[in-house]
Write a protein that holds these residues in place. Sequence first.
Motif, PDB file in Angstrom:
ATOM      1  N   UNK A 138      -4.234  13.866   3.114  1.00  0.00           N
ATOM      2  CA  UNK A 138      -5.270  12.849   3.274  1.00  0.00           C
ATOM      3  C   UNK A 138      -6.257  12.878   2.111  1.00  0.00           C
ATOM      4  N   UNK A 139      -6.902  11.737   1.922  1.00  0.00           N
ATOM      5  CA  UNK A 139      -7.969  11.602   0.937  1.00  0.00           C
ATOM      6  C   UNK A 139      -9.221  11.113   1.669  1.00  0.00           C
ATOM      7  N   UNK A 140     -10.326  11.858   1.552  1.00  0.00           N
ATOM      8  CA  UNK A 140     -11.585  11.451   2.163  1.00  0.00           C
ATOM      9  C   UNK A 140     -12.123  10.231   1.432  1.00  0.00           C
TER      10      UNK A 140
ATOM     11  N   UNK B  86       5.973   8.876  12.429  1.00  0.00           N
ATOM     12  CA  UNK B  86       6.796   7.875  11.747  1.00  0.00           C
ATOM     13  C   UNK B  86       6.218   7.484  10.384  1.00  0.00           C
ATOM     14  N   UNK B  87       5.070   8.046  10.023  1.00  0.00           N
ATOM     15  CA  UNK B  87       4.460   7.745   8.732  1.00  0.00           C
ATOM     16  C   UNK B  87       3.823   6.369   8.661  1.00  0.00           C
ATOM     17  N   UNK B  88       3.393   5.829   9.794  1.00  0.00           N
ATOM     18  CA  UNK B  88       2.869   4.463   9.845  1.00  0.00           C
ATOM     19  C   UNK B  88       1.349   4.361   9.740  1.00  0.00           C
ATOM     20  N   UNK B  89       0.626   5.442  10.031  1.00  0.00           N
ATOM     21  CA  UNK B  89      -0.838   5.385  10.043  1.00  0.00           C
ATOM     22  C   UNK B  89      -1.361   5.470   8.616  1.00  0.00           C
ATOM     23  N   UNK B  90      -2.125   4.456   8.235  1.00  0.00           N
ATOM     24  CA  UNK B  90      -2.672   4.372   6.877  1.00  0.00           C
ATOM     25  C   UNK B  90      -4.043   5.009   6.757  1.00  0.00           C
ATOM     26  N   UNK B  91      -4.790   4.995   7.872  1.00  0.00           N
ATOM     27  CA  UNK B  91      -6.174   5.451   7.814  1.00  0.00           C
ATOM     28  C   UNK B  91      -6.542   6.128   9.125  1.00  0.00           C
ATOM     29  N   UNK B  92      -7.358   7.194   9.005  1.00  0.00           N
ATOM     30  CA  UNK B  92      -7.836   7.956  10.152  1.00  0.00           C
ATOM     31  C   UNK B  92      -9.358   7.878  10.159  1.00  0.00           C
ATOM     32  N   UNK B  93      -9.923   7.428  11.270  1.00  0.00           N
ATOM     33  CA  UNK B  93     -11.367   7.352  11.424  1.00  0.00           C
ATOM     34  C   UNK B  93     -11.741   8.206  12.634  1.00  0.00           C
ATOM     35  N   UNK B  94     -12.518   9.248  12.388  1.00  0.00           N
ATOM     36  CA  UNK B  94     -12.842  10.184  13.460  1.00  0.00           C
ATOM     37  C   UNK B  94     -14.347  10.348  13.562  1.00  0.00           C
TER      38      UNK B  94
ATOM     39  N   UNK C 245     -19.171  10.912  11.222  1.00  0.00           N
ATOM     40  CA  UNK C 245     -18.012  10.039  11.029  1.00  0.00           C
ATOM     41  C   UNK C 245     -17.315  10.449   9.736  1.00  0.00           C
ATOM     42  N   UNK C 246     -15.984  10.555   9.796  1.00  0.00           N
ATOM     43  CA  UNK C 246     -15.182  10.782   8.596  1.00  0.00           C
ATOM     44  C   UNK C 246     -14.028   9.779   8.589  1.00  0.00           C
ATOM     45  N   UNK C 247     -13.727   9.270   7.409  1.00  0.00           N
ATOM     46  CA  UNK C 247     -12.613   8.330   7.257  1.00  0.00           C
ATOM     47  C   UNK C 247     -11.727   8.836   6.133  1.00  0.00           C
ATOM     48  N   UNK C 248     -10.451   8.985   6.478  1.00  0.00           N
ATOM     49  CA  UNK C 248      -9.448   9.466   5.539  1.00  0.00           C
ATOM     50  C   UNK C 248      -8.354   8.435   5.364  1.00  0.00           C
ATOM     51  N   UNK C 249      -7.828   8.363   4.167  1.00  0.00           N
ATOM     52  CA  UNK C 249      -6.667   7.525   3.868  1.00  0.00           C
ATOM     53  C   UNK C 249      -5.469   8.444   3.675  1.00  0.00           C
ATOM     54  N   UNK C 250      -4.339   8.053   4.243  1.00  0.00           N
ATOM     55  CA  UNK C 250      -3.108   8.812   4.030  1.00  0.00           C
ATOM     56  C   UNK C 250      -2.666   8.618   2.593  1.00  0.00           C
ATOM     57  N   UNK C 251      -2.244   9.711   1.964  1.00  0.00           N
ATOM     58  CA  UNK C 251      -1.790   9.625   0.567  1.00  0.00           C
ATOM     59  C   UNK C 251      -0.341   9.203   0.520  1.00  0.00           C
TER      60      UNK C 251
END
Length: 184
Positions: A164-166, A134-142, A178-184
Motif C-alpha cells: 500500500x501507499x499512504x 481477488x486483487x480488486x480493491x483499489x483503495x482502503x479508507x480506515x 483517518x488513513x487512506x491507502x492506495x493499493x500499489x
Amino acid sequence: MGKLIYSGITSLDGYTVDASGSFDWAAPAEEVHGFVNDLERPIGTYLYGRRMYEVMGWWETVETDDEPDVIRDFADIWRAADKVVYSSTLAGPVTERTRVERAFDADAVKRMKDAATSDLGIGGPHLAAAAIRAGLVDEYQQFLTPIIVGGGTRYLPDDVRVDLELVDERRFARGVVFVRYRAR
C-alpha cells in the motif's frame, strides 16, 4: 473506470464489531460523519454482504426531519446510489436501487469497475476479504477509533498481502484517525 474503495470504522486493534457483535463504540461524531459524507458522495454503487446490507438498510427508511444535517445528507447519498448485495439467503432486496447476487463473482465485479462512471464502495469485511484476495480493491479508507475491543470481526483478512501507499491522513477530535491507502 471506477475505483473499488473499501472503507470502514474500526477499533485500534482492527475490528469492525466486537466479540459480542456490537459496534456502538464506532458511532462517528458529527465532524467525522461530515467527512465520511464527503468521501461517500462520489460512490455510485455499493457492494454489500448480507449483514452489512441489513445494517445499512436503515438509511432507506429513516425519518430525517428531526435529524442533524449530516444524517440527512448521508441518507440522501445512500439512497441515490445503486446497491448490489451478495447473499445466498436473502429472498430479495428490501431497498430501492438494489439487486441481489447469489455469489461473489470477481470477474463480474471487475467488469462493473471497468464500466463504471463513478467509484464503487464495498462494505462488510467478509465480502471485502473476497475482493481483496481477488486483487480488486483499489483503495482502503480506515477510521481508527480510540478503543481496543480485543476480538470480533476483523476489518482485514489474515491470509493476504497487499502493498500500500499512504495517500491521506487526518486526525479528528476525540482521537479518531483517518488513513487512506492506495493499493500499489
